[in-house]
Enzyme design. Structure first.
Site, PDB file in Angstrom:
ATOM      1  N   ASP A  64       0.804  -1.226   0.000  1.00  0.00           N
ATOM      2  CA  ASP A  64       0.000   0.000   0.000  1.00  0.00           C
ATOM      3  C   ASP A  64       0.839   1.280   0.000  1.00  0.00           C
ATOM      4  O   ASP A  64       0.333   2.351  -0.267  1.00  0.00           O
ATOM      5  CB  ASP A  64      -0.932   0.022   1.229  1.00  0.00           C
ATOM      6  CG  ASP A  64      -0.177  -0.192   2.540  1.00  0.00           C
ATOM      7  OD1 ASP A  64       1.058  -0.316   2.503  1.00  0.00           O
ATOM      8  OD2 ASP A  64      -0.827  -0.252   3.603  1.00  0.00           O
ATOM      9  N   HIS A  65       2.119   1.180   0.320  1.00  0.00           N
ATOM     10  CA  HIS A  65       2.942   2.394   0.426  1.00  0.00           C
ATOM     11  C   HIS A  65       3.593   2.765  -0.907  1.00  0.00           C
ATOM     12  O   HIS A  65       3.457   3.877  -1.386  1.00  0.00           O
ATOM     13  CB  HIS A  65       4.031   2.205   1.491  1.00  0.00           C
ATOM     14  CG  HIS A  65       3.553   2.398   2.894  1.00  0.00           C
ATOM     15  ND1 HIS A  65       2.584   1.618   3.469  1.00  0.00           N
ATOM     16  CD2 HIS A  65       3.922   3.295   3.847  1.00  0.00           C
ATOM     17  CE1 HIS A  65       2.372   2.036   4.711  1.00  0.00           C
ATOM     18  NE2 HIS A  65       3.177   3.047   4.963  1.00  0.00           N
ATOM     19  N   ARG A 382       0.026  12.913  10.179  1.00  0.00           N
ATOM     20  CA  ARG A 382       1.358  13.468  10.447  1.00  0.00           C
ATOM     21  C   ARG A 382       1.610  14.687   9.568  1.00  0.00           C
ATOM     22  O   ARG A 382       1.309  14.639   8.371  1.00  0.00           O
ATOM     23  CB  ARG A 382       2.447  12.422  10.175  1.00  0.00           C
ATOM     24  CG  ARG A 382       2.414  11.341  11.206  1.00  0.00           C
ATOM     25  CD  ARG A 382       3.596  10.395  11.142  1.00  0.00           C
ATOM     26  NE  ARG A 382       3.489   9.534  12.293  1.00  0.00           N
ATOM     27  CZ  ARG A 382       3.745   8.225  12.302  1.00  0.00           C
ATOM     28  NH1 ARG A 382       4.172   7.620  11.216  1.00  0.00           N
ATOM     29  NH2 ARG A 382       3.586   7.529  13.391  1.00  0.00           N
TER      30      ARG A 382
HETATM   31  C1  MIC Z   1       4.359   6.429   8.206  1.00  0.00           C
HETATM   32  O1  MIC Z   1       3.186   6.792   8.282  1.00  0.00           O
HETATM   33  O2  MIC Z   1       5.310   7.139   8.578  1.00  0.00           O
HETATM   34  C2  MIC Z   1       4.659   5.038   7.640  1.00  0.00           C
HETATM   35  C3  MIC Z   1       5.307   5.239   6.342  1.00  0.00           C
HETATM   36  O3  MIC Z   1       3.466   4.341   7.458  1.00  0.00           O
HETATM   37  C4  MIC Z   1       5.557   4.320   8.650  1.00  0.00           C
HETATM   38  C5  MIC Z   1       6.079   3.032   8.179  1.00  0.00           C
HETATM   39  C6  MIC Z   1       7.226   3.171   7.225  1.00  0.00           C
HETATM   40  O4  MIC Z   1       8.045   4.059   7.379  1.00  0.00           O
HETATM   41  O5  MIC Z   1       7.290   2.354   6.305  1.00  0.00           O
HETATM   42  C7  MIC Z   1       4.896   4.079  10.012  1.00  0.00           C
HETATM   43  O6  MIC Z   1       3.973   4.765  10.371  1.00  0.00           O
HETATM   44  O7  MIC Z   1       5.362   3.211  10.764  1.00  0.00           O
HETATM   45 FE1  SF4 Z   2       0.190   4.985   5.048  1.00  0.00          FE
HETATM   46 FE2  SF4 Z   2       0.095   7.453   5.957  1.00  0.00          FE
HETATM   47 FE3  SF4 Z   2      -1.121   5.530   7.255  1.00  0.00          FE
HETATM   48 FE4  SF4 Z   2       1.556   5.621   7.247  1.00  0.00          FE
HETATM   49  S1  SF4 Z   2       0.148   7.124   8.136  1.00  0.00           S
HETATM   50  S2  SF4 Z   2       0.228   3.795   6.929  1.00  0.00           S
HETATM   51  S3  SF4 Z   2       1.917   6.401   5.188  1.00  0.00           S
HETATM   52  S4  SF4 Z   2      -1.622   6.243   5.209  1.00  0.00           S
END
Ligand code: MIC
Ligand code: SF4
Length: 646
Positions: A64-65, A382
């Site tokens: 999904d990323h 975030r």
């Molecule tokens: C995020 O929201 O920062 C991520 C990308 O989902 C990370 C995981 C990652 O860095 O692959 C998370 O929240 O753990």
């Molecule tokens: Fe994906 Fe954003 Fe959720 Fe991290 S915070 S899992 S990058 S949707």
């Protein structure tokens, strides 16, 4: 003894240790999830452990990323690797396009009362279903897949007592923003937030999941709701009523702290740049010109969230403001299917929204970077500086209601000015189609694991020497995020290629950091409070380890990152007296000696500052298990040498 929900689930899963606050307990893990950006590493580690099939009740690998697949083969190779690994080792594989791991897991797999460990910090989303769901580094998840327990410090359990009822245009996001406003991004460290009170009965499971999801931003161990009639209704609508069990707090259950929020009085809130706890009322900044509005992410991309936006646009016959770019990323294929069949999608398209894939997308800086100096309102979780891809953009976090109001008027607007609130009910039955979830192979011997050139071998560390010496390569302030340490965005495609990804370490702060570290054969990092907050990405420890970082000395650490440092043999150490932070400068040469004896005999180590000719005291606070991991040079060495998955 009367128990709360968290205690009930914790106690059913403790395999060693006492449930005493502050002590380490090991928990049996029922389910695991990984996503592609952390999953490649987790499965390389799982392979290195030599276990032939996962030992959990259920493990799911999501993609999904990294779904953009731009400029090369890297993402696609990773996906192919993940699909073949899943087939071989007994893991369900959710294909790219099926949705964001947390949303899909809520819909299709989460079960009240179970434990879930995920290599993503927003794994607590499943707490909306009454699961005890925690984020961790990929190596911890790999160990759990191998049948090993997961250790946590037994937390404080906090009751968030919700009174009253949310008013029109105020929604679940405002509840968690209110908590962030009150407690800050480190206010939840060492705590589980359990929601209760009369106010919870009007919150659906996706609403609850918005709240538990963003509990991660409080730094909490996890957050959860009881499993009640609301949970049953949701599971029934997902065709999974059989997965329901009732789990509620006993009358008279006690909590370590109680926080009260009166929902009747809650107003639309918004987090200003560059921290999720920089929260104010929407009315405080109303009128601020907005360039971009993004709806989606694992926090706010459910059917309800998107339908509220679509209905608001449709009802008023609104178009997206001519100076706003508005994007919508549905949380899952089910959500997209549902909004398509309920005419929500057409409303979004006709209003001028840009429809993106069902993925993380802009949330992790994969596309849709805002313009220079731009203002972007996002329903995400975030807003760290630079995470959007535009360093000088201001990212604001808000509810779908606040986001759509800004999209219409081109400025921050109180959504209560929009008139009648569209009431969106959850359907009695969601559209269920699991054809993009591939079950594991029946005969694993037929599956060949496919690796492309982007899948590089795992770097392994030597056992801890008795003495470490090195230079302070960087000195940082408070709240350094894992996005500062190992940024995402355009670097994301190197998650399975540590030598390449290591070039990104601290690149936004000091572009020469990795060269300096390599030249000096590593050294020390000095940080302030809450070092390593944010994501669970173990690369924020693994890449520094690759560059030779030996210890990080900070005023305090975020939970997941501290565990990740230990897992990769880097010493996380805190100042016994925080004012000693002022005595160390970048460029100082430091020495820690007598480490093996020192770690086992107490909690204090003496750090010599060779440049200044001074000595200061540092604390480690490691459990006996963590000391053994550190001495072995990390958890993978420890797991292999102890012969047990631990
Ligand atoms: C995020 O929201 O920062 C991520 C990308 O989902 C990370 C995981 C990652 O860095 O692959 C998370 O929240 O753990
Ligand atoms: Fe994906 Fe954003 Fe959720 Fe991290 S915070 S899992 S990058 S949707």
């Amino acid at each position: 003894m009367a128990k709360n929900v968290a205690q009930k689930i914790l106690e059913e899963h403790i395999v060693s240790g006492e449930p005493v606050q502050g002590r380490e307990v090991a928990l049996k893990i029922d389910q695991t999830i990984t996503q592609d950006a952390t999953g490649t590493m987790a499965y390389l580690q799982f392979e290195a452990m030599g276990v032939d099939r996962v030992k959990t009740e259920l493990s799911v690998s999501y993609v999904d990323h990294n779904t953009l697949q731009y400029g090369g083969f890297e993402n696609a190779d990773d996906h192919r690797f993940l699909q073949t690994v899943a087939a071989k080792y007994g893991i369900y594989f959710s294909r790219p396009g099926n949705g964001i791991c947390h949303q899909v897991h809520l819909e299709r797999f989460g079960k009240p009362g179970k434990t879930l460990l995920g290599s993503d910090s927003h794994t607590p989303t499943a707490g909306g279903l009454g699961m005890l769901a925690m984020g961790a580094g990929g190596l911890d998840v790999a160990v759990a897949m191998g049948g090993g327990p997961f250790s946590i410090i037994y937390p404080k359990i906090v009751l968030v007592n919700l009174k009253g009822k949310l008013q029109p245009w105020v929604s679940a996001k405002d509840i968690i923003l209110e908590l962030l406003r009150r407690l800050s991004v480190k206010g939840g460290v060492g705590k589980i937030f359990e929601y209760g009170g009369e106010g919870i009965k009007n919150l659906t499971v996706p609403d609850r999941a918005t709240i538990t999801n963003m509990g991660a931003e409080l730094g909490a161990t996890t957050s959860l709701f009881p499993s009640d009639e609301v949970t049953r209704e949701f599971l029934k609508a997902q065709g999974r009523e059989d997965d329901w069990v009732e789990i509620t707090a006993d009358t008279g259950a006690e909590y370590d702290e109680v926080i009260e929020i009166n929902l009747d009085e809650l107003e639309p809130l918004i987090a200003q740049p560059h921290s999720p706890d920089n929260v104010c009322k929407v009315t405080d900044i109303a009128g601020l010109k907005v360039d971009q509005v993004c709806i989606g992410s694992c926090t706010n991309s459910s059917y309800r969230d998107l339908m509220v936006v679509a209905e608001t646009l449709k009802k008023g016959g609104h178009k997206v403001h001519s100076e706003v770019s508005m994007t919508v990323s549905p949380g899952s294929r089910q959500v997209l299917d549902m909004i398509a069949h309920s005419n929500g999608l057409v409303g979004l398209i006709e209003a001028g929204a840009r429809i993106l894939e069902n993925t993380c997308g802009p949330c992790i800086g994969n596309g849709q970077s805002p313009p220079s100096g731009g203002v972007s309102l996002r329903t995400f979780n975030r807003n760290f500086e630079g995470r959007s891809g535009t360093k000088d953009a201001g990212v604001y976090l808000c509810s779908p209601e606040v986001a759509v109001a800004a999209a219409i008027y081109g400025k921050v607007t109180d959504p209560r000015d929009l008139g009648e609130y569209p009431s969106v009910k959850l359907p009695e039955r969601f559209i269920i189609d699991d054809s993009m979830i591939i079950p594991p192979a029946e005969d694993p011997s037929t599956v060949e694991i496919k690796r492309g050139p982007n899948i590089q071998p795992l770097p392994i560390k030597e056992p801890l020497p008795d003495e470490i010496r090195g230079r302070v390569l960087i000195k940082l302030g408070d709240n350094i995020t894992t996005d500062h340490i190992t940024p995402a965005g355009t670097w994301l495609k190197y998650r399975s290629n540590v030598p390449k990804y290591a070039e990104s370490v601290f690149s936004a702060i000091d572009p020469k950091f990795h060269e300096k570290a390599k030249q000096l054969h590593g050294g020390f990092v000095v940080g302030g409070e809450n070092y390593g907050q944010g994501s669970s990405r173990e690369h924020a420890a693994l890449c520094p380890m690759y560059l030779g970082i030996k210890a990080v000395i900070a005023k305090s650490f975020a939970r997941i990152h501290k565990d990740n440092l230990i897992n990769f043999g880097i010493l996380p150490l805190t100042f016994e007296d925080p004012v000693d932070y002022n005595t160390i400068d970048e460029g100082d040469d430091l020495e820690l000696s007598g480490l093996k004896e020192g770690l086992s005999s107490g909690d204090t180590l003496v750090l010599k500052n060779l440049t200044k000719g001074t000595e200061i005291k540092l604390k480690h606070g490691y459990s006996p298990r963590q000391i053994e991991i550190i001495k072995a040079g990390g958890k993978l060495n420890y797991t292999k040498s102890s012969g047990a998955v631990a």
